[in-house]
Scaffold this active site. Structure first.
Site, PDB file in Angstrom:
ATOM      1  NE  ARG A  21     -21.614  51.529  -0.082  1.00 57.45           N
ATOM      2  CZ  ARG A  21     -21.973  50.294   0.224  1.00 57.45           C
ATOM      3  NH1 ARG A  21     -22.263  49.444  -0.732  1.00 57.45           N
ATOM      4  NH2 ARG A  21     -22.067  49.901   1.479  1.00 57.45           N
ATOM      5  CG  ASP A  22     -25.705  49.350   1.009  1.00 59.25           C
ATOM      6  OD1 ASP A  22     -25.779  48.727  -0.073  1.00 59.25           O
ATOM      7  OD2 ASP A  22     -25.703  48.788   2.109  1.00 59.25           O
ATOM      8  CG  HIS A 213     -24.195  47.661   6.673  1.00 56.88           C
ATOM      9  ND1 HIS A 213     -23.954  48.860   6.026  1.00 56.88           N
ATOM     10  CD2 HIS A 213     -24.887  46.906   5.783  1.00 56.88           C
ATOM     11  CE1 HIS A 213     -24.477  48.817   4.815  1.00 56.88           C
ATOM     12  NE2 HIS A 213     -25.045  47.643   4.642  1.00 56.88           N
ATOM     13  CG  HIS A 215     -29.021  44.988   3.828  1.00 57.38           C
ATOM     14  ND1 HIS A 215     -29.276  45.485   2.573  1.00 57.38           N
ATOM     15  CD2 HIS A 215     -27.772  45.396   4.138  1.00 57.38           C
ATOM     16  CE1 HIS A 215     -28.208  46.147   2.141  1.00 57.38           C
ATOM     17  NE2 HIS A 215     -27.279  46.109   3.070  1.00 57.38           N
ATOM     18  CB  CYS A 246     -25.783  43.161  -2.027  1.00 57.47           C
ATOM     19  SG  CYS A 246     -24.256  42.529  -2.730  1.00 57.47           S
ATOM     20  CG  ASN A 255     -28.882  49.506   3.521  1.00 57.59           C
ATOM     21  OD1 ASN A 255     -27.932  49.052   4.141  1.00 57.59           O
ATOM     22  ND2 ASN A 255     -28.849  49.732   2.224  1.00 57.59           N
TER      23      ASN A 255
HETATM   24 ZN    ZN Z   1     -25.413  47.005   2.715  1.00 58.80          ZN
END
Ligand code: ZN
Length: 319
Positions: A21-22, A213, A215, A246, A255
């Site tokens: 996803r990210d 989470h 980055h 993002c 990330n």
């Molecule tokens: Zn993220």
């Protein structure tokens, strides 16, 4: 907890792979359903117990995630593995349900400006809409977790005050959410802040499960993981090969890389349940597909335990 000169290191942590996803949502290259399914299955094979397989958002907003329905249907589910997906609205929840997803993550930004840029609503307006989601998920037996973006800092507003984060967590708690991901979406958190915020929210919400989470935008990602561990949090998101960012936050690339996180933990004697060599091999495959360099360290430098050739005798000392 293992006692070591007064520091309580965790004996193990849980790695949550958010790459599908990210990571992929920020790549120009579109991955096929087959490629995504393969990456997810290889990650689970490498030991991932929590994996974010994609998001159910409008295909025009994030074309990379347009086929999450198909991906969710095709992956061979392994018992004991949590396949979670991100949702933004009711339509997304309905799609997740139809695709057999049992764990969804609802994200809101702790920063007002980021929230407006990302979701076109203020955090207060988003929180006001939480109830509807909770009713739907409870009715259909789906677990709903909360994700909080820009929890520590925001490119538009600077440092996000702890009270602002706490107010969003309270909103989640009110509707019965039992797990919250605290995200440093734009890589602005520092280890001291992570420790302070971590200790504080754990004290205020003792029954909440936490995921951090990070980055690595400004090189503080792994240091923040360590600070999170010291604050007593033991679940961390990371992304294969260190992709990610993002699309709505300028410069928010990278990330923390799963292989870097797993490598660091194993070097520290903290178990992750993951096979580091398989994690590295997966990250290599991802890098080959995207065809450009990524921010992961271990892919470039190799593991500490790799046998290296002795330095050439040219009289120079390594420094
Ligand atoms: Zn993220």
């Amino acid at each position: 907890m293992r006692q070591e000169k007064g520091i309580d290191w965790p004996s193990s942590i849980v790695v949550c792979e958010v790459g599908p996803r990210d990571g992929l949502q920020n790549e120009k290259k579109l991955f096929s359903v087959e490629q995504k399914v393969e990456l997810i299955e290889r990650s689970v094979h490498a030991g991932a117990k929590i994996i974010e397989i994609g998001s159910f958002v409008h295909p025009k907003a994030v074309p990379q995630m347009a086929d999450t329905d198909e991906v969710a249907k095709r992956i061979k589910r392994v018992e004991g593995v949590e396949y979670r997906a991100l949702v933004m609205n009711m339509k997304g929840l309905e799609r997740a349900l139809a695709a057999g997803i049992r764990k969804t993550k609802l994200t809101v930004s702790a920063s007002r400006s980021h929230c407006l840029a990302n979701m076109n609503r203020t955090p207060e307006e988003v929180v006001a809409g939480f109830g509807e989601f909770a009713e739907f998920t409870a009715k259909h037996g789906i677990e709903l977790s909360g994700g909080i973006a820009t929890s520590f800092g925001c490119p538009f507003e600077g440092r996000v005050p702890l009270e602002q984060l706490v107010s969003v967590i309270s909103g989640f708690k009110k509707i019965g959410v039992k797990e919250v991901s605290i995200s440093d979406t734009t890589g602005m958190a520092n280890p001291r802040q992570v420790y302070e915020y971590g200790v504080h929210v754990r004290k205020l919400f003792p029954d909440m499960k936490w995921i951090l989470h990070f980055h690595d935008t400004r090189g503080m990602g792994l240091a923040n993981v360590v600070a999170g561990m010291l604050a007593g949090i033991d679940r961390f998101d990371s992304c294969f090969a260190g992709l990610g960012g993002c699309p709505f936050a300028p410069g928010a690339t990278g990330n923390i890389a799963t292989e870097d996180l797993v490598h660091m933990c194993h070097e520290m004697g903290i178990s992750t349940g993951m096979d580091l060599d398989e994690v590295i091999s997966l990250a290599r495959s991802v890098k080959e597909i995207i065809g450009h360099d990524t921010s992961g360290f271990i892919l470039r430098a190799g593991k500490c335990s790799d046998i290296v050739a002795p330095p050439k005798k040219d009289g120079k000392e390594a420094s």
